[in-house]
Design an enzyme around this catalytic site. Structure first.
Site, short mmCIF file in Angstrom:
data_model
loop_
_atom_site.label_atom_id
_atom_site.label_comp_id
_atom_site.label_asym_id
_atom_site.label_seq_id
_atom_site.Cartn_x
_atom_site.Cartn_y
_atom_site.Cartn_z
N GLU A 330 48.30 31.85 41.88
CA GLU A 330 48.86 30.54 41.49
C GLU A 330 47.89 29.40 41.76
O GLU A 330 47.68 28.54 40.92
CB GLU A 330 50.19 30.30 42.21
CG GLU A 330 51.30 31.27 41.80
CD GLU A 330 51.58 31.27 40.31
OE1 GLU A 330 51.30 30.26 39.65
OE2 GLU A 330 52.06 32.29 39.81
N HIS A 417 51.00 37.18 30.05
CA HIS A 417 50.82 38.15 31.13
C HIS A 417 50.45 39.52 30.59
O HIS A 417 49.65 40.24 31.18
CB HIS A 417 52.07 38.21 32.00
CG HIS A 417 52.32 36.92 32.74
ND1 HIS A 417 53.21 35.97 32.30
CD2 HIS A 417 51.74 36.40 33.85
CE1 HIS A 417 53.19 34.93 33.12
NE2 HIS A 417 52.30 35.16 34.07
ZN LIG Z 1 49.77 32.91 36.22
#
Ligand SMILES: [Zn+2]
Ligand SMILES: [Ca+2]
Ligand SMILES: [Ca+2]
Ligand SMILES: [Ca+2]
Length: 734
Positions: A330, A417
Site C-alpha cells: 500500500e 490485480h
Molecule cells: Zn494495490
C-alpha cells in the site's frame, strides 16, 4: 525542487527556432538538465510525436552520475491537458539529445476542442458510474484523452463518496467522450490491496517513538511517521501513546499490538526506499506518512489514499491487514505514483499493482522480521480469503485462480490485480529464475526458455529505474519490456548478463520480442561489416578489416578502384557502395565446405554483365558469388568443379540476406532464410576467393554490400538460423 516551466509551441519546436525560456547557464558551465532537455525537445519534436498546438511543461528530472539527464514533461494540446501525452527526454552528458520516451503512436489529431456534450451531462454520466453513496461531484474538466488512439476531446469528472459497503472511501475518476458522451474510462483513486490479517506478525521488533509526557507512536527518524487507531470507526484517529514504550502484547486484546506492526512496516518501508533507491520518503523531501489501524469493523482490506495508509482488521476483526507485504504494497503505491502516474486501468493498472507487490515483497525481505520471513507470497500472514491461503503468488500468479501468469490479449481487461500477475511473475523470474526455486515452482509460458535469476537486489534496482525514467502513464507490458531493458542497459550495460535475463524473463511470461542481443554463429573465417572496421580516405574505402579474428582483411590502395562508405542506408546502417568499377583485394579465403551470407543489393538494372560480390583475381580460377541479373544469383567454381548454379531469388535490387551453403554434396541457396534452390554438386577442392566487387577485373559489382560472413563449414540448421536471425534483426530484413 521547484519546477521549471518550458512551454514550447510545437510548430516552432519542430523547426527548432524558439529559444528556451529557461535561464541560460553561465558561460562554460554545462546546461541544467531541464534546459538541455527543453532544448532537445525543440529540436526533436518528431521523437515525441509533437503536433502543432502541443506545449510541454517540465516536471521531475534525474541526473545520472555521468551527467546524463532524464526530464519528464507533461503535454498540453491547444491549452488542454493530454492524458497519455507525458514524455521523458533523455540527454547525454553535456546535454545532447539521446532519446525520448513517449506513449503516443502518432501526433495528436483532434478535430475540435469545442465539446458537443455539455459539462452538466458529463457530470450526470459520471454520477451514474458511481456505485455507492456520493458525497460530492467535482466540476468536469475538459482534456484530450490520448491513452489510446490519435486523441479525443473528453471530460474528466471526479465523484467522491463511499462504496456499497459504506466504509470504503472512493474517489472515482470518470472520463467521458466530449463528442458522444460515452464513458471512455473510470478508475478509483483509492487503491486497495487484496490482503489478509493477524497479530504481531513481525514478532518482537524495535520501534522508533517519541516522548513528551508519555511515549507516542511518532517516529522522528523516519520522517515523523505517525501511527494511530481508528478504534473500529471510520473518521477520528488517535495517535498511540504508552507509559513504558513497550507496545502491544502480541494479541488483539491490546490495540497497540497491531499499531506496532504498522509502525514497524512504515519505518522499514521508509528505510528501504531511502537506503536502496536514494528516495527520502514518498515525496523525496524526507516526509513520513500516517498509518491508521483498526479501521471500521470486519473491514477486509487496506488502502492507500494518496496521503496515508489505512488498515482494516479483516474477517471477524481477527486478521488485521498490518503484515509487512500488505503495508509495503500500500505504501509502495505512494512511491510508484510519485515516480510515474500509471493509469489505474488496463495493463498500466496491472503494472501499477505489480509494482506494489514488488515493493511489498522487497519490504518483507528487507525487514528480516523473526515472525514473518521473506517470500514471494502476498498476504500469507493475513487471511483475506478466509481460507488460510495467500492473496497472490508471484512465482505462479495463476495459482489464485484469477491472476494471469502469462500475458495474453485478455490481460488488459482482466482487472488490475489479475493483470498484475504478469508483472509479478516477470519480477520473480528475473530475481529467482524459473522452475524449482526455494520459494516455489515458477512455470515458463509457452515454449520460452528457462530463466536463471539475477537476484532480488538487481531486479529491484531495474524496476525502480524503469519506473523512474522509462514508464509513462499508459505504459503497457510491451512498453514495460522496453523500459526495463533501457534501465538495465543503464545499470549493467546493453547485452550484459542482466540485460539478457530481463529479455528472457519477459519472454518467459509471454511478453515476447526478438532477441535484442542476437549475434551470428561463431566460427566464421571472414566477417566484414560496414559498421565496423572500415577505414576510409576522403569517404573512399582503403581497408575493410575482418572481424572474424582470422585476419582475412580486404584493402584497396588505388584510389580510382576504392568503393565508397555510405552512412544510414539500410535500417540506419552503413553500406560499402561499389559503382561498377571498384573492387577490394581480399586475403584469400579457401573453404572446402562453406556457408556464406551476404546482405546487399544489386543496383544494375541491365541483365548483363553479372556483378561479382566475391570473386578471384590473378592466378585464381573462375570462382564467384554474384548477382546474375536483376532477379537471380549465381555461384560457380570452375577451379574446383562447381558448375554455374543460377538461382531465381526474386528482385536483387532490394536489400536481402543471400546465403549459400555447401556440405560436399548439395549446394543450397537461401534468401532471408528461405530455401530457393538445392543442387547436387561434387567439388574437387577448395573454393578460392580473393576479391570483393569483381572477378579478374570484369563483372564489376554495381551495388551495395552491408555485411559478409563466410564459414568454413556447412552450418547446422540451428546455426544458420542464428546467423540469419542476427542479420534480419540488424537490417530489418523480411
Ligand atoms: Zn494495490
Ligand atoms: Ca506499554
Ligand atoms: Ca512472509
Ligand atoms: Ca509475503
Amino acid at each position: 525542487m521547484r519546477r521549471t516551466l518550458a512551454s514550447i509551441g510545437a510548430a516552432l519546436l519542430v523547426a527548432g527556432l524558439l529559444t528556451s525560456t529557461t535561464t541560460a547557464p553561465a558561460a562554460g558551465a554545462p546546461p541544467s538538465p531541464v534546459a538541455a532537455a527543453a532544448k532537445a525537445l525543440q529540436q526533436h519534436g518528431p521523437a515525441v510525436q509533437a503536433a502543432t498546438g502541443d506545449a510541454f511543461a517540465a516536471g521531475r528530472s534525474v541526473v545520472d552520475a555521468d551527467g546524463g539527464g532524464h526530464v519528464r514533461f507533461t503535454r498540453t494540446h491547444r491549452g488542454l491537458a493530454v492524458r497519455g501525452g507525458d514524455v521523458v527526454v533523455h540527454t547525454a552528458p553535456g546535454g545532447a539529445f539521446e532519446s525520448a520516451t513517449s506513449g503516443l503512436a502518432a501526433p495528436l489529431a483532434v478535430p475540435t476542442v469545442t465539446p458537443a456534450v455539455p459539462a452538466a451531462d458529463a457530470a450526470a454520466t459520471a454520477r451514474k458510474a458511481f456505485a455507492g453513496q456520493i458525497t460530492s461531484t467535482g466540476t468536469p474538466t475538459l482534456l484530450i484523452d490520448a491513452t489510446t488512439g490519435p486523441g479525443r476531446l473528453a471530460w474528466e469528472t471526479v465523484v467522491r463518496g463511499m462504496t456499497l459497503d459504506k466504509q470504503t472511501p472512493s474517489v472515482l475518476h470518470v472520463v467521458t467522450d466530449a463528442g458522444s458522451g460515452t464513458v471512455i474510462e473510470a478508475w478509483d483513486e483509492i487503491e486497495t490491496v487484496l490482503g489478509t490479517g493477524n497479530t504481531f506478525y513481525a514478532g518482537t521488533v524495535p520501534l522508533d517513538t517519541t516522548f513528551t509526557t508519555s511515549y507516542a507512536m511518532i517516529d522522528p527518524s523516519h520522517g515523523n511517521n505517525r501511527t494511530c487507531t481508528m478504534n473500529h470507526g471510520t473518521s477520528a484517529c488517535i495517535t498511540f501513546t504508552d507509559a513504558d514504550n513497550i507496545w502491544g502484547n502480541g494479541t488483539l486484546a491490546d490495540q497497540a499490538t497491531v499499531g506496532a506492526d504498522a509502525h514497524f512496516t512504515a519505518a522499514v518501508t521508509y528505510d528501504y526506499f531511502k537506503n536502496v533507491h536514494g528516495r527520502a520518503g514518498i515525496t523525496g523531501s524526507g516526509a513520513g506518512i500516517v498509518s491508521r489501524v483498526h479501521y471500521g469493523s470486519n473491514f477486509n482490506n487496506a488502502f492507500w489514499d494518496g496521503t496515508q495508509i489505512t488498515y482494516g482488521d479483516g474477517i471477524g476483526n481477527a486478521k488485521p491487514f498490518t503484515s509487512l507485504d500488505v503495508g509495503g504494497h500500500e505504501i509502495g503505491h505512494g512511491y510508484t505514483n510519485a515516480l510515474v502516474a500509471l493509469t489505474y486501468t488496463g495493463e498500466s493498472g496491472g503494472i501499477n499493482e505489480a509494482s506494489s507487490d514488488i515493493w511489498g515483497t522487497a519490504v518483507e525481505f528487507t525487514a528480516a522480521a523473526p515472525g514473518d520471513p521473506g517470500d514471494y507470497l502476498i498476504g500469507e500472514e493475513i487471511d483475506m480469503l478466509g481460507t488460510g491461503e495467500p492473496v497472490r503468488y508471484m512465482f505462479d500468479p495463476a495459482l489464485d485462480g484469477v491472476a494471469h501468469s502469462c500475458w495474453s490479449p485478455a490481460t488488459a481487461g482482466a482487472g488490475n490485480h489479475a493483470a498484475a500477475g504478469v508483472g509479478d511473475h516477470f519480477f520473480f523470474d528475473l530475481a529467482e529464475g524459473t522452475g524449482f526455486t526455494p520459494y516455489g515452482y515458477s512455470p515458463v509460458c509457452g515454449t520460452a526458455a528457462p530463466v536463471i535469476g539475477i537476484g532480488r537486489a538487481k531486479a529491484e534496482k531495474i524496476w525502480y529505474r524503469a519506473l523512474n525514467l522509462y514508464f509513462v502513464s499508459n505504459t503497457t507490458y510491451a512498453g514495460a519490456r522496453v523500459g526495463t531493458l533501457a534501465a538495465t542497459a543503464d545499470l549493467y550495460g546493453r547485452c550484459s548478463a542482466e540485460y539478457r535475463t530481463v529479455h528472457a524473463a519477459w519472454n518467459a511470461v509471454n511478453v515476447l520480442a526478438d532477441d535484442p542481443c542476437a549475434a551470428p554463429a561463431t566460427g566464421s573465417m571472414l566477417w566484414l561489416r560496414a559498421d565496423a572496421g572500415v577505414a576510409t580516405s576522403g569517404g573512399l574505402v582503403t581497408n575493410w578489416l575482418d572481424q572474424s579474428g582470422t585476419a582475412h582483411h580486404a584493402s584497396q590502395a588505388v584510389a580510382a578502384l576504392q568503393p565508397t562508405l555510405v552512412a544510414g542506408v539500410v535500417n540506419g546502417k552503413p553500406v560499402v557502395r561499389f559503382g561498377g568499377a571498384q573492387s577490394l583485394n581480399l586475403t584469400t579465403v579457401n573453404p572446402t565446405r562453406f556457408t556464406v551470407f551476404v546482405v546487399g543489393k544489386n543496383s544494375r538494372t541491365a541483365s548483363t554483365p553479372p556483378g561479382a560480390i566475391l570473386g578471384g583475381i590473378g592466378a585464381n580460377p573462375n570462382n564467384q558469388l554474384r548477382w546474375e541479373n536483376p532477379t537471380q544469383s549465381g555461384v560457380l567454381g570452375t577451379g574446383n568443379g562447381i558448375p554455374l548454379t543460377v538461382t531465381t531469388v526474386g528482385s536483387t535490387g532490394a536489400f536481402h540476406a543471400l546465403s549459400v551453403r555447401y556440405d560436399g554434396a548439395t549446394l543450397r541457396v537461401y534468401r532471408d532464410g528461405v530455401l530457393k534452390s538445392s543442387t547436387a554438386v561434387v567439388s574437387t577442392g577448395p573454393w578460392l576467393l580473393n576479391n570483393i566487387g569483381s572477378y579478374l577485373a570484369t563483372n564489376y559489382l554495381l551495388g551495395d554490400v552491408a555485411e559478409i560472413l563466410v564459414y568454413p563449414s556447412a552450418l547446422t540448421e540451428g546455426n544458420r538460423s542464428t546467423t540469419n536471425n542476427y542479420l534480419r534483426l540488424k537490417y530489418a530484413l523480411p
